[in-house]
Design an enzyme around this catalytic site. Structure first.
Site, PDB file in Angstrom:
ATOM      1  CB  CYS A  85     -99.260 -51.790   8.522  1.00  0.00           C
ATOM      2  SG  CYS A  85     -99.270 -52.941   9.905  1.00  0.00           S
ATOM      3  N   GLY A  86     -99.605 -54.793   6.738  1.00  0.00           N
ATOM      4  CA  GLY A  86    -100.540 -55.863   6.370  1.00  0.00           C
ATOM      5  C   GLY A  86    -101.472 -56.224   7.510  1.00  0.00           C
ATOM      6  CG  HIS A  87    -100.721 -56.199  12.039  1.00  0.00           C
ATOM      7  ND1 HIS A  87     -99.573 -55.426  12.029  1.00  0.00           N
ATOM      8  CD2 HIS A  87    -101.492 -55.700  13.045  1.00  0.00           C
ATOM      9  CE1 HIS A  87     -99.660 -54.524  12.991  1.00  0.00           C
ATOM     10  NE2 HIS A  87    -100.796 -54.672  13.628  1.00  0.00           N
ATOM     11  CB  CYS A 235     -94.743 -59.321   9.236  1.00  0.00           C
ATOM     12  SG  CYS A 235     -94.305 -57.660   8.691  1.00  0.00           S
ATOM     13  N   GLY A 236     -97.693 -58.795   7.344  1.00  0.00           N
ATOM     14  CA  GLY A 236     -98.217 -58.772   5.974  1.00  0.00           C
ATOM     15  C   GLY A 236     -97.231 -58.234   4.952  1.00  0.00           C
TER      16      GLY A 236
HETATM   17  O1  PYC Z   1     -98.135 -56.650   9.011  1.00  0.00           O
HETATM   18  O2  PYC Z   1     -97.041 -55.429   7.558  1.00  0.00           O
HETATM   19  C1  PYC Z   1     -97.299 -55.770   8.705  1.00  0.00           C
HETATM   20  C2  PYC Z   1     -96.586 -55.122   9.823  1.00  0.00           C
HETATM   21  C3  PYC Z   1     -95.618 -54.160   9.750  1.00  0.00           C
HETATM   22  C4  PYC Z   1     -95.247 -53.847  11.062  1.00  0.00           C
HETATM   23  C5  PYC Z   1     -96.017 -54.617  11.898  1.00  0.00           C
HETATM   24  N1  PYC Z   1     -96.825 -55.381  11.120  1.00  0.00           N
END
Ligand code: PYC
Length: 310
Positions: A85-87, A235-236
């Protein structure tokens, strides 16, 4: 259970410091799979209202296998255990700094999708160097109930994405209900049609890409997460999958930086370098802010101690 809540571009992360069920030893993938199969009630209760909030992602701190990592982490939302999960990684890094466990500079974090590197620039700004990301299928057409034929790419950025570009609906806050309904239908169609990763991994997220009226911004996205909420941040892992598509199409050179906005207007700076296995290594720079430190209670007399499960 001691937790710290932060948000990254509006998307909340709840870091669990203690009080979680014992997941035993083994790789992070094994421990993540134990969380998914044996402790569903636990992770749902931490994310569901009234204790949690829509769109929240949990970050369970665990002992890393790799001793060069400052932490191991297993991510989940209310409906799934996530590979990466990036964030959440930006939120976790800022939280570890808030706790005094790390300082400015580079650190390694182990996730069940692999080891990622984070660079903490100041109290709030983090660059995540993600795991190798790749596009696996280009121009796949799905028959989507109620919407007809929709074409998109399948790409991996730590989770599995179906990416539609251009978006059939303008990516604007006023359209969030409509965007959600259509992306849910697309994810369901991908499952019905058996469209997913190389080994049949199901699509867990759907992205719509749109232009931005701001010329300094490359594009705006709407990202549907497994819990049917939309990502408030860009979304990372989704941005990583999207970078892999741009690179595969020859639309973005290594090292070239772009700005990706979310549907609510929060932004990440993105770039990539070629990866060792034909994919790309994405860099995602964003900001997170700590919002709360709390102790969660699960009173046996509380009729909603496991959350409101509708
Ligand atoms: O930032 O990768 C992300 C992510 C995945 C689900 C919510 N954020």
């Amino acid at each position: 259970m001691h937790v710290i809540d932060s948000h990254t571009g509006g998307e909340p992360t709840r870091v669990i410091l203690d009080g979680a069920p014992e997941l035993g030893s083994g790789s992070l993938t094994e421990r993540a799979s134990r969380l998914a199969t044996e402790h569903e009630a636990f992770y749902r209760s931490v994310m569901l209202e009234p204790r949690g909030q829509p769109a929240m992602v949990g970050a369970l701190l665990v002992e890393p296998v790799d001793p060069t990592c400052v932490a191991g982490v297993i991510y989940f939302d209310v409906d799934a255990v996530l590979g990466m999960c990036g964030h959440g990684t930006i939120g976790l890094t800022v939280t570890l700094a808030h706790l005094g466990r790390i300082g400015i500079g580079q650190h390694r974090i182990e996730t069940s999708a692999g080891v990622v590197t984070v660079n903490l620039h100041d109290a709030n700004t983090v660059t995540v160097t993600n795991i190798e990301s790749r596009r696996v299928r280009q121009g796949v057409t799905l028959n989507v109930a109620g919407y007809g034929q929709i074409t998109g790419d399948v790409a991996y950025g730590g989770n599995w994405f179906f990416i539609v570009d251009p978006s059939p609906i303008p990516v604007e806050p006023a359209n969030i209900r409509e965007l959600t309904d259509m992306t849910v239908a697309i994810r369901e169609a991908s499952i019905t049609h058996g469209v997913g990763g190389e080994k049949g991994e199901p699509i867990d997220h759907v992205i719509f890409q749109d232009d931005s009226p701001d010329p300094s911004v490359h594009s705006r996205n709407f990202v549907l997460c497994p819990d049917d909420n939309y990502d408030r941040s860009p979304c990372g892992t989704g941005s990583s999958a999207r970078l892999a598509c741009l690179a595969a199409d020859g639309c973005l050179a290594p090292g070239q930086e772009i700005i990706q906005q979310s549907v609510i207007g929060s932004s990440y700076r993105l770039s990539y370098q070629p990866g060792p296995n034909g994919g790309i290594i994405p860099s995602i720079t964003g900001q997170a802010f700590v919002m709360a430190e709390a102790n969660l209670f699960f009173d046996k007399d509380d009729p909603f101690r496991n959350g409101i499960d509708t």
